[in-house]
Design an enzyme around this catalytic site. Structure first.
Site, PDB file in Angstrom:
ATOM      1  N   LYS A  83     -25.215   4.383 -38.724  1.00 43.25           N
ATOM      2  CA  LYS A  83     -25.036   3.621 -38.751  1.00 43.25           C
ATOM      3  C   LYS A  83     -24.908   2.815 -37.399  1.00 43.25           C
ATOM      4  O   LYS A  83     -23.747   2.491 -36.825  1.00 43.25           O
ATOM      5  CB  LYS A  83     -24.540   2.761 -39.886  1.00 43.25           C
ATOM      6  N   ASP A 113     -20.117   4.146 -38.693  1.00 44.13           N
ATOM      7  CA  ASP A 113     -20.414   3.130 -38.053  1.00 44.13           C
ATOM      8  C   ASP A 113     -20.454   3.842 -35.919  1.00 44.13           C
ATOM      9  O   ASP A 113     -19.510   4.128 -35.986  1.00 44.13           O
ATOM     10  CB  ASP A 113     -19.746   2.363 -38.049  1.00 44.13           C
ATOM     11  N   ASP A 127     -16.971  -0.275 -38.594  1.00 47.08           N
ATOM     12  CA  ASP A 127     -16.151  -0.745 -37.962  1.00 47.08           C
ATOM     13  C   ASP A 127     -14.998  -1.876 -38.573  1.00 47.08           C
ATOM     14  O   ASP A 127     -14.383  -2.226 -37.460  1.00 47.08           O
ATOM     15  CB  ASP A 127     -16.381  -0.073 -36.522  1.00 47.08           C
ATOM     16  N   GLU A 169     -27.054  -8.133 -43.690  1.00 47.49           N
ATOM     17  CA  GLU A 169     -25.790  -8.975 -43.690  1.00 47.49           C
ATOM     18  C   GLU A 169     -26.013 -10.154 -43.510  1.00 47.49           C
ATOM     19  O   GLU A 169     -26.390 -10.973 -42.472  1.00 47.49           O
ATOM     20  CB  GLU A 169     -24.623  -8.512 -43.125  1.00 47.49           C
TER      21      GLU A 169
HETATM   22  O1  KIV Z   1     -17.649  -2.131 -40.872  1.00 48.63           O
HETATM   23  C1  KIV Z   1     -18.661  -2.482 -42.021  1.00 48.63           C
HETATM   24  O2  KIV Z   1     -17.833  -2.274 -42.897  1.00 48.63           O
HETATM   25  C2  KIV Z   1     -19.924  -2.725 -41.829  1.00 48.63           C
HETATM   26  C3  KIV Z   1     -19.899  -3.309 -43.963  1.00 48.63           C
HETATM   27  C4  KIV Z   1     -19.905  -4.750 -43.505  1.00 48.63           C
HETATM   28  C5  KIV Z   1     -21.870  -3.473 -43.767  1.00 48.63           C
HETATM   29  O3  KIV Z   1     -20.665  -2.778 -41.711  1.00 48.63           O
END
Ligand code: KIV
Length: 380
Positions: free
Chosen positions: A230, A200, A161, A299
Site C-alpha cells: 500500500k 505498507d 505503518d 481515510e
Molecule cells: O497504517 C495503517 O494502519 C493504515 C490504515 C489506517 C489504513 O494505513
C-alpha cells in the site's frame, strides 16, 4: 501366545498407554476390528480422537503392519507410517473412521474451515465489490494477532505503518523504516492462511525514485511474504503505481488523510472538506483506478465524498473514518480492541476493552506474586 497375535496385543497395550494420557480429554476408544472391508482383520486398534489412531494388524503378505495416523492440530492432515494408501483407507474404514464425520476439536474445526475458504486474492475483492459484499480489513503487526484475526475470516490483514504509533511508540508513522516493516510483515505472513496480507511502504521508500520503489516493494513481497503493498498519495505517485503493477506487484492506494504527510497537512485532520479538495481527491482516485490499483483506502473524509468515489471507481474502496458508503472498512486493531492507550482517532469504533483486561490481569498477577498465592496454585 502365538507370534501372530502376541505382537498386535503388545502394540495395543503400548498404544493405549501412549494414547490415553495426554489426549484423554479428546476421548479414547479401542477394540478389535472385524469387518468385510479389509481381508485380514481382526486387527487391534486404539484411537484417541481426534489426534491419534494406533493400530496393529497382521498382513499375510508383509508380516505385521503397525503405526498410527496423526492429525496435527495446525495442519489438518492425516498420514500413516506404514501400508499403502489403499490399505490405510481400508483400515480407517474398518475402524469406523470417516473423514467427513471424524470428530474434531473446536480449534481444528476453525482451522479446517479457514483452509476450506482458501486464500483471499485481489480478484476476490473486486468480485466482492461487484456482488455488493463488504470487505473486512484490520491491521496486524505480529503472529499472535494475525493468527486470531485470520481465524476470524478477515479478508485483508494490513501490516500498516501505524505500527510506528501503536507498537513502536512513535508519535507519527514517519520514523518507520523498511526494516521495521519487513520484520513485522514476516511475522504476519508466516501465520496468515486465509487473509490477503498487504504491507505498507513506509515514508521515503517509494517517493524518491521509481527503481527504488520497485526494489523496496519487491523486498516486502519477496522477503516479507506480503501479497501486495500500500502506498499513500494520488497523482503524485502514479508513475510508481504504474511501474509496480506492470512488474506484477499489486498496489493498494491510500487517499484522504495521509499520515506520512502529517506535517504538510498540519496535523491528523479530516480531508476533502471543500468542494475543490473533494474534486482533487476524486481526480486522484480515478487516476489510481486507471493505473491499476486493486483497492483504495479512503481515510478521514466526508461520507458523501467517499460514497461518490466508491460509485465512480472500479477498484473497491476501503474506508476508515469515511462512512458506510465504502466497499469495505478498515480499523487499526489496537483501536478496535482497546489497546491504543489514551489516543484513538474519533472515528475508531471499539469492539473490546482488552487494555483494561490486561491491566487488571497484570495487577492480579503482581498481587499474587507478592502475597505468595501465585506459587501455591501455579501448577493447577
Ligand atoms: O497504517 C495503517 O494502519 C493504515 C490504515 C489506517 C489504513 O494505513
Amino acid at each position: 501366545m502365538s507370534k501372530r497375535f502376541g505382537f498386535p496385543l503388545l502394540m495395543l497395550l503400548a498404544a493405549l498407554i501412549i494414547a490415553g494420557a495426554p489426549q484423554a480429554h479428546a476421548g479414547v476408544r479401542f477394540g478389535v476390528a472385524v469387518g468385510p472391508a479389509y481381508p485380514p482383520p481382526p486387527y487391534a486398534y486404539a484411537q484417541a480422537y481426534p489426534y491419534r489412531h494406533y493400530y496393529a494388524y497382521p498382513l499375510p503378505a508383509y508380516g505385521y503392519s503397525y503405526g498410527y495416523w496423526r492429525g496435527y492440530r495446525d495442519r489438518a492432515y492425516w498420514g500413516a507410517t506404514s501400508g499403502t494408501g489403499a490399505e490405510r483407507a481400508a483400515m480407517a474404514a474398518a475402524a469406523g473412521d470417516n473423514p467427513e464425520t471424524r470428530p474434531r476439536s473446536a480449534t481444528m474445526k476453525k482451522i479446517m474451515a479457514v483452509g476450506q475458504r482458501g486464500r483471499v486474492r485481489i480478484r476476490d475483492l473486486k468480485e466482492k465489490k461487484a456482488r455488493g459484499e463488504k470487505i473486512a480489513m484490520l491491521t496486524a503487526y505480529d503472529a499472535a494477532f494475525a493468527r486470531l484475526l485470520d481465524a476470524a475470516a478477515l479478508d485483508v490483514l494490513l501490516v500498516g505503518d501505524s505500527l510506528g504509533m501503536v507498537v513502536l511508540g512513535y508519535e507519527t508513522t514517519i520514523p518507520v523504516t523498511l526494516d521495521d516493516m519487513l520484520h513485522h510483515t514476516k511475522a504476519v505472513a508466516r501465520v496468515a492462511r486465509h487473509a490477503l496480507v498487504v504491507a505498507d511502504m513506509p515514508f521515503l521508500t517509494y517517493q524518491v525514485s521509481v527503481p527504488d520503489a520497485v526494489r523496496n516493494a519487491g523486498r516486502l513481497i519477496q522477503e516479507g511474504g506480503a501479497a501486495a503493498v500500500k502506498i499513500e498519495g494520488g497523482r503524485a505517485v502514479l508513475d510508481v503505481v504504474e511501474r509496480l503493477v506492470s512488474v506484477g506487484i499489486p498496489v493498494m492506494g491510500h487517499l484522504g488523510l495521509l499520515p506520512q504527510s502529517v506535517h504538510q497537512l498540519s496535523g491528523f485532520r479530516k480531508q476533502a472538506m471543500t468542494a475543490d479538495a473533494a474534486e482533487r481527491l476524486m481526480d486522484d482516485a480515478v487516476a489510481l483506478d486507471q493505473a491499476g490499483v486493486f483497492a483504495i483506502v479512503l481515510e478521514s473524509i466526508p461520507d458523501e465524498v467517499a460514497a461518490a468515489v466508491t460509485e465512480r471507481v472500479s477498484a473497491p474502496t476501503i474506508g476508515i473514518g469515511a462512512g458506510p458508503g465504502c466497499d469495505g472498512q478498515v480499523l487499526v486493531c489496537h483501536d478496535a480492541f482497546g489497546l491504543a492507550g489514551e489516543y484513538s482517532p474519533p472515528f475508531a469504533r471499539r469492539y473490546a476493552q482488552l487494555g483494561e483486561l490486561i491491566s487488571a490481569a497484570a495487577r492480579e498477577y503482581v498481587e499474587e506474586v507478592r502475597s505468595g498465592a501465585f506459587a501455591a496454585h501455579a501448577l493447577k
